[in-house]
Design an enzyme around this catalytic site. Structure first.
Site, PDB file in Angstrom:
ATOM      1  N   ASP A  37      -5.891  -0.930  -8.888  1.00  0.00           N
ATOM      2  CA  ASP A  37      -5.740  -0.656  -7.453  1.00  0.00           C
ATOM      3  C   ASP A  37      -4.859  -1.724  -6.821  1.00  0.00           C
ATOM      4  OD1 ASP A  37      -6.094   0.749  -5.131  1.00  0.00           O
ATOM      5  OD2 ASP A  37      -8.268   0.526  -5.045  1.00  0.00           O
ATOM      6  N   LYS A  63     -10.945  10.678  -4.263  1.00  0.00           N
ATOM      7  CA  LYS A  63     -11.889   9.870  -3.486  1.00  0.00           C
ATOM      8  C   LYS A  63     -11.932  10.327  -2.038  1.00  0.00           C
ATOM      9  CE  LYS A  63     -10.617   5.747  -1.476  1.00  0.00           C
ATOM     10  NZ  LYS A  63     -10.081   4.368  -1.468  1.00  0.00           N
ATOM     11  N   ARG A  70     -13.230   8.832   1.824  1.00  0.00           N
ATOM     12  CA  ARG A  70     -13.878   7.766   2.587  1.00  0.00           C
ATOM     13  C   ARG A  70     -14.168   8.281   3.994  1.00  0.00           C
ATOM     14  NH1 ARG A  70     -13.402   2.031   2.272  1.00  0.00           N
ATOM     15  NH2 ARG A  70     -11.569   2.246   0.941  1.00  0.00           N
ATOM     16  N   HIS A 130       0.835  -1.193   0.000  1.00  0.00           N
ATOM     17  CA  HIS A 130       0.000   0.000   0.000  1.00  0.00           C
ATOM     18  C   HIS A 130       0.880   1.258   0.000  1.00  0.00           C
ATOM     19  CE1 HIS A 130      -3.679   2.061   0.589  1.00  0.00           C
ATOM     20  NE2 HIS A 130      -3.248   2.659   1.663  1.00  0.00           N
ATOM     21  N   THR A 186     -14.646   1.226  -3.099  1.00  0.00           N
ATOM     22  CA  THR A 186     -13.809   2.122  -3.915  1.00  0.00           C
ATOM     23  C   THR A 186     -14.040   1.845  -5.396  1.00  0.00           C
ATOM     24  OG1 THR A 186     -12.138   2.272  -2.184  1.00  0.00           O
ATOM     25  CG2 THR A 186     -11.398   2.751  -4.433  1.00  0.00           C
TER      26      THR A 186
END
Ligand code: R5P
Length: 304
Positions: free
Chosen positions: A222, A192, A194, A127, A230
């Site tokens: 991704d 984006k 969240r 990540h 997402t």
């Protein structure tokens, strides 16, 4: 070299062993009625290079504990070197304190792994690219992006009317690399948001996208799919821009509970993931395609 599998993804371990032209070595993993595990290596490993295949995906705590015990068993039994192949590294997202009072889970994982005497770890598509820096043991960070580029070319998805999409700003580096692998294929990024409390995901806008461009296809890329929110938000936003042929590529199919329903009913034509995490049959859906990491892993293991 001896290759062992934990219980997280025996299918992948078998594919890797096949690529290497060897049989999987034996480990007994016994589960007591209370859930505790007793592990025992069933082969002589003195002075051997031992590999453990164990993604630390859900059930993440169980898979980590099993892994710690397997490393300990091999080291106590005289293994010269122990390498863990954990395509998905659990707890990697909690790599710093986001809100006061939180634990840095990844730091706890690192120190526990290193305290077992582990020599090397091989992972895929982290990540955060800074994660290897916190480890003091050999750390190999591989990527499925090359595999995705080959699949995109083989499926003829890199046409002049298609665009690569990162579903959030954090994925820009990933999308730049893939764009280069595909001869500078154009790309755009989604802004984006969240909500950390409700988990609701909003795909607000496309950055680096010209509204008058005539793209009809998009390839969303991704690192992982967990809830699927997402991806679904990205697909919905792209459809409002007149893009209807949408394909998804993600390395880690974490697939928490609602993912199958959300992804299966989304407008994505195909969703490609890798076998770095085993997807049980009851979590699969018709548009899901699973690509194997085994050749890449076998190549890495044979060269080191
Ligand atoms: C986020 O930064 C990651 O790159 C993924 O986009 C995210 O973890 C996917 O989570 P979910 O499927 O739950 O939306």
């Amino acid at each position: 070299m001896k290759v062992f599998s934990g219980t997280a993804n025996k299918e992948l371990a078998e594919r890797i062993a096949k690529e290497l032209g060897i049989a999987l070595s034996e480990f007994e993993i016994f589960v007591f009625p209370d859930g505790e595990r007793r592990v025992q290596v069933r082969e002589r490993v003195v002075e051997e290079d031992c590999i453990i295949i164990q993604p630390t995906s859900p059930p993440v705590d169980q898979n980590y504990m099993e892994l710690f015990f397997m490393i300990d068993s091999l080291k106590r039994s005289g293994a010269r070197k122990v390498t863990v192949v954990s395509p998905y590294l659990g707890y990697q997202r909690q790599d710093h304190v986001f809100r006061d009072g939180e634990a840095v889970s990844l730091e706890v994982i690192r120190s526990t792994l290193e305290s077992t005497g582990l020599n090397k770890i091989v992972v895929f598509d982290l990540h955060t690219i800074k994660t290897p820096e916190i480890f003091t043991i050999d750390f190999v960070h591989l990527s499925a992006l090359e595999l995705f580029a080959k699949t995109i070319a083989a499926e003829h998805l890199n046409t002049s009317s298609s665009l690569l999409i990162s579903p959030d700003m954090g994925g820009i580096r990933r999308i730049e690399i893939l764009s280069k692998l595909l001869h500078n294929m154009p790309y755009a990024t989604i802004n984006k948001n969240r909500d950390l409390n409700s988990g609701k995901v909003e795909a607000n806008e496309l950055v680096n996208f010209q509204d008058n461009a005539s793209y009809t296809s998009a390839l969303i890329v991704d690192d992982m799919i967990s809830s699927g929110k997402t991806i679904v938000a990205a697909v919905d936003l792209l459809r409002t821009k007149g893009i209807s042929n949408i394909y998804v590529f993600a390395t880690h199919p974490v697939f928490s509970d609602e993912a199958k329903e959300l992804l299966g009913s989304s407008h994505a034509k195909k969703i490609f993931v890798t076998d770095g995490i085993y997807v049980p049959v009851n979590k699969r859906f018709p548009t899901l395609h699973i690509l194997s990491l085994a050749p890449l892993i076998a190549k890495e293991l044979s060269s080191s």
